[in-house]
Scaffold this active site. Structure first.
Site, mmCIF file in Angstrom:
data_model
loop_
_atom_site.group_PDB
_atom_site.id
_atom_site.type_symbol
_atom_site.label_atom_id
_atom_site.label_comp_id
_atom_site.label_asym_id
_atom_site.label_seq_id
_atom_site.Cartn_x
_atom_site.Cartn_y
_atom_site.Cartn_z
ATOM 1 N N LYS A 22 -25.371 -9.431 3.016
ATOM 2 C CA LYS A 22 -24.472 -10.206 3.893
ATOM 3 C C LYS A 22 -25.135 -10.454 5.244
ATOM 4 C CE LYS A 22 -20.395 -9.083 6.703
ATOM 5 N NZ LYS A 22 -21.135 -8.586 7.873
ATOM 6 N N ASN A 23 -25.694 -9.399 5.828
ATOM 7 C CA ASN A 23 -26.219 -9.528 7.187
ATOM 8 C C ASN A 23 -27.561 -10.261 7.240
ATOM 9 O OD1 ASN A 23 -23.954 -8.289 8.069
ATOM 10 N ND2 ASN A 23 -24.934 -6.376 8.714
ATOM 11 N N ARG A 92 -17.444 -12.955 13.241
ATOM 12 C CA ARG A 92 -18.288 -12.791 14.416
ATOM 13 C C ARG A 92 -19.599 -13.573 14.294
ATOM 14 N NH1 ARG A 92 -19.078 -10.072 19.117
ATOM 15 N NH2 ARG A 92 -21.239 -9.548 19.530
ATOM 16 N N CYS A 116 -14.753 -8.134 12.627
ATOM 17 C CA CYS A 116 -14.149 -6.795 12.604
ATOM 18 C C CYS A 116 -13.817 -6.339 14.018
ATOM 19 C CB CYS A 116 -15.114 -5.795 11.991
ATOM 20 S SG CYS A 116 -15.199 -5.880 10.209
ATOM 21 N N ARG A 121 -16.655 -6.308 21.763
ATOM 22 C CA ARG A 121 -17.903 -6.831 21.171
ATOM 23 C C ARG A 121 -18.322 -8.036 21.979
ATOM 24 N NH1 ARG A 121 -17.823 -6.878 14.681
ATOM 25 N NH2 ARG A 121 -20.074 -6.830 14.941
ATOM 26 N N PRO A 122 -18.858 -7.806 23.184
ATOM 27 C CA PRO A 122 -19.210 -8.936 24.048
ATOM 28 C C PRO A 122 -20.371 -9.757 23.486
ATOM 29 C CG PRO A 122 -19.825 -6.847 25.089
ATOM 30 C CD PRO A 122 -19.235 -6.517 23.757
ATOM 31 N N ILE A 123 -20.538 -10.956 24.057
ATOM 32 C CA ILE A 123 -21.666 -11.815 23.638
ATOM 33 C C ILE A 123 -22.552 -12.114 24.848
ATOM 34 C CG2 ILE A 123 -20.597 -12.858 21.595
ATOM 35 C CD1 ILE A 123 -19.889 -15.278 23.405
ATOM 36 N N ASP A 124 -22.448 -11.218 25.875
ATOM 37 C CA ASP A 124 -23.182 -11.455 27.123
ATOM 38 C C ASP A 124 -24.698 -11.534 26.920
ATOM 39 O OD1 ASP A 124 -22.677 -8.691 26.449
ATOM 40 O OD2 ASP A 124 -23.734 -8.154 28.291
ATOM 41 N N LEU A 125 -25.233 -10.750 25.973
ATOM 42 C CA LEU A 125 -26.695 -10.746 25.800
ATOM 43 C C LEU A 125 -27.172 -12.087 25.234
ATOM 44 C CD1 LEU A 125 -27.146 -7.127 24.371
ATOM 45 C CD2 LEU A 125 -27.468 -7.916 26.720
ATOM 46 N N ASP A 303 -23.054 0.706 10.116
ATOM 47 C CA ASP A 303 -22.336 0.098 8.990
ATOM 48 C C ASP A 303 -22.159 1.058 7.816
ATOM 49 O OD1 ASP A 303 -21.976 -2.224 10.328
ATOM 50 O OD2 ASP A 303 -23.372 -3.432 9.158
ATOM 51 N N ARG A 395 -14.707 -9.298 2.409
ATOM 52 C CA ARG A 395 -15.601 -10.045 3.299
ATOM 53 C C ARG A 395 -17.061 -9.644 3.099
ATOM 54 N NH1 ARG A 395 -14.758 -8.729 8.805
ATOM 55 N NH2 ARG A 395 -16.843 -9.589 8.917
HETATM 56 C C1 UD1 Z 1 -24.644 -6.763 13.455
HETATM 57 C C2 UD1 Z 1 -24.135 -6.691 12.045
HETATM 58 C C3 UD1 Z 1 -23.058 -5.622 11.925
HETATM 59 C C4 UD1 Z 1 -23.587 -4.293 12.453
HETATM 60 C C5 UD1 Z 1 -24.213 -4.434 13.822
HETATM 61 C C6 UD1 Z 1 -24.924 -3.173 14.305
HETATM 62 C C7 UD1 Z 1 -24.403 -8.926 11.193
HETATM 63 C C8 UD1 Z 1 -23.773 -10.189 10.716
HETATM 64 N N1 UD1 Z 1 -23.602 -7.984 11.658
HETATM 65 O O1 UD1 Z 1 -23.533 -7.103 14.282
HETATM 66 O O2 UD1 Z 1 -22.706 -5.512 10.553
HETATM 67 O O3 UD1 Z 1 -22.522 -3.369 12.516
HETATM 68 O O4 UD1 Z 1 -25.190 -5.489 13.831
HETATM 69 O O5 UD1 Z 1 -25.904 -2.805 13.416
HETATM 70 O O6 UD1 Z 1 -25.606 -8.770 11.115
HETATM 71 N N2 UD1 Z 1 -23.423 -6.013 22.401
HETATM 72 C C9 UD1 Z 1 -23.224 -6.349 23.721
HETATM 73 N N3 UD1 Z 1 -23.480 -7.639 24.107
HETATM 74 C C10 UD1 Z 1 -23.926 -8.592 23.222
HETATM 75 C C11 UD1 Z 1 -24.144 -8.227 21.879
HETATM 76 C C12 UD1 Z 1 -23.880 -6.927 21.499
HETATM 77 O O7 UD1 Z 1 -22.815 -5.531 24.533
HETATM 78 O O8 UD1 Z 1 -24.137 -9.737 23.650
HETATM 79 C C13 UD1 Z 1 -23.099 -4.636 21.951
HETATM 80 C C14 UD1 Z 1 -21.926 -4.649 20.973
HETATM 81 O O9 UD1 Z 1 -20.687 -4.655 21.648
HETATM 82 C C15 UD1 Z 1 -22.144 -3.386 20.196
HETATM 83 C C16 UD1 Z 1 -23.669 -3.278 20.141
HETATM 84 O O10 UD1 Z 1 -24.161 -4.111 21.185
HETATM 85 O O11 UD1 Z 1 -21.623 -2.273 20.867
HETATM 86 C C17 UD1 Z 1 -24.253 -3.705 18.818
HETATM 87 O O12 UD1 Z 1 -23.999 -5.058 18.597
HETATM 88 P P1 UD1 Z 1 -25.007 -5.994 17.784
HETATM 89 O O13 UD1 Z 1 -26.239 -5.236 17.452
HETATM 90 O O14 UD1 Z 1 -25.146 -7.266 18.526
HETATM 91 O O15 UD1 Z 1 -24.178 -6.227 16.474
HETATM 92 P P2 UD1 Z 1 -23.769 -7.588 15.781
HETATM 93 O O16 UD1 Z 1 -24.910 -8.535 15.801
HETATM 94 O O17 UD1 Z 1 -22.449 -8.018 16.282
#
Ligand code: UD1
Length: 414
Positions: A22-23, A92, A116, A121-125, A303, A395
């Site tokens: 999936k990922n 997401r 989920c 789960r911010p997208i700031d990065l 996960d 999912r």
């Molecule tokens: C991906 C996986 C998800 C897995 C996660 C961690 C997919 C589709 N999903 O999710 O199954 O659980 O990796 O291995 O591949 N964060 C920030 N700012 C950002 C982005 C992330 O603070 O802009 C934080 C998140 O809140 C979280 C941590 O970083 O606490 C990990 O997030 P991230 O590695 O980005 O996970 P996803 O890509 O959402």
């Protein structure tokens, strides 16, 4: 609303195939937007999130068609760059479309992504990275617009975010100049995305703790096979271990499973490999495992945290599992307790005192992997369990009912 009914207590036995990851398929599908031509992805899992990705492409004017486990995408005619709100909120991974759309069209519009609920789960990065690459960010009432032509820059990620690495890496393929991302995600799914983009003419090189992406003018058509799903495979291995079973998973190796293989061995399971298949035989009583902490790859995957909590609920002795990646990945704990598991939470750690057996209970899935943990507990428990909200589980697990049934598990959807 459908409910999963599971009669537990039967050891899982037999052979299944690992589905495509999936990922891996989600970022590959999103990255296909970069390509002005046809992309064929084989070994594609038929799961709700993959269907949503295909729906996003179609909503933007591209083509995306499944034929069994093959997904054919053609984004040559794609002409819209605003991702519909309904689809952004569905998962997401909708965020992984932003980089490719921005890089190819100089503009993307989207809404706060769903998926989920695991705490904030911010997208700031992602956003900071696009800004650094030259994008202008306009935010109005949950709607975000990014505009501008991208240039190669140096980006240091404070945390090796999987999604941010994948978004920025894909976008950088069509940026002017070279982008260097330090502290990137090194998850196999991120490397698989890089391999796929390189197959399409991208110039991505991974080093010890950085990834370098040399921008190119265009990417071309390609065919790629989606890597096996290490999380799905490990979930079934945990289910076999919890039910004192014996299973073979074809299409994956022990090294592709990563650290979970070592953890399963520590619990007393026998794990062997032959001809691209992994075999597991459970012991009569599992050993506890102390000090498991989730971390970015190659650490223990978040996960698999819920599934390992379900398994260790049946181990002899005390196990401690600590969640460090997501602040609120704990909603499965009260549900596991309903099956008789003895778990207490302290800060972000789960202290698990193994019990001899679990009992069937009425349970609710709140997220994908937490739901998978409940399936494991229910399969191992004495008596019948009901799992409400199983759509969360579907999912991420292709053919869940068929696979468990073929292993002798008693599972049905009502
Ligand atoms: C991906 C996986 C998800 C897995 C996660 C961690 C997919 C589709 N999903 O999710 O199954 O659980 O990796 O291995 O591949 N964060 C920030 N700012 C950002 C982005 C992330 O603070 O802009 C934080 C998140 O809140 C979280 C941590 O970083 O606490 C990990 O997030 P991230 O590695 O980005 O996970 P996803 O890509 O959402």
């Amino acid at each position: 609303m459908p409910v999963l009914r599971i009669k537990g207590g039967t050891p899982l036995r037999g052979e299944i195939y690992a589905s495509g990851a999936k990922n891996a398929v989600l970022p590959m599908t999103a990255a296909s937007v970069l390509i002005n031509g046809r992309v064929t992805l084989t070994n594609c899992p038929r799961i709700a999130d993959a269907e949503t990705s295909a729906e996003i492409i179609k909503a933007l004017g591209g083509c995306a068609e499944f034929d069994k486990n093959m997904l054919t995408i053609d984004c040559s005619g794609l002409n819209l760059t605003r991702i519909p709100q309904r689809l952004c909120e569905k998962m997401r991974s909708s965020i992984t479309f932003c980089g490719p759309l921005l890089a190819r069209f100089g503009c993307v519009g989207f809404y706060e992504p769903g998926g989920c609920v695991l705490g904030k789960r911010p997208i700031d990065l992602h956003i900071k990275g696009f800004k650094a690459m030259g994008a202008e960010v306009i935010e109005e009432r949950g709607k975000i617009t990014l505009k501008g032509s991208l240039k190669g820059v140096k980006i240091n990620l404070p945390f090796p975010s999987v999604g941010a690495t994948q978004s920025l890496m894909a976008a950088a393929c069509l940026a002017k100049g070279t982008t260097v991302i330090t502290n990137p995600s090194k998850e196999p799914e991120t490397l698989a995305l890089a391999d796929f983009l390189n197959l399409c003419g991208g110039k991505i090189s991974f080093y010890e703790n950085k990834v370098e992406i040399e921008g190119v003018n265009r990417l071309h058509s390609a065919q790629a096979r989606v890597i096996p799903d290490r999380i799905e495979a490990a979930t079934y291995l945990c289910a076999a271990a919890a039910t004192k079973g014996e299973i073979t998973i074809k299409g994956i190796t022990i090294s592709e499973l990563g650290i979970i293989g070592d953890v399963l061995k520590k619990t007393g399971c026998i794990l062997t490999e032959e001809h691209n298949a992994v075999f597991l035989k459970a012991p009569q009583r599992l050993n506890a495992v102390d000090g498991l902490t989730t971390a970015p790859y190659p650490g223990f995957p978040t996960d698999l945290q819920p599934q390992i909590c379900a398994l260790l609920s049946l181990a002899q002795g005390k196990s401690v599992v600590t969640e460090t990646v997501f602040e609120a990945r704990n909603r499965h704990i009260p549900e596991l307790i309903k099956t008789g598991a003895e778990i207490t939470e302290k800060n972000r750690s789960f202290i698990i005192n193994g019990v001899n057996s679990l009992k069937g209970a009425k349970l609710t899935a709140f997220d994908l992997r937490g739901g998978a943990a409940l399936v494991i507990a229910a399969l191992a428990a004495e008596g019948t369990s009901e799992i409400h909200n199983p759509h969360h589980i579907f999912r991420g697990y292709e053919g869940l009912i068929q696979k468990i049934t073929s292993l002798g598990g008693n599972i049905e959807i009502l």
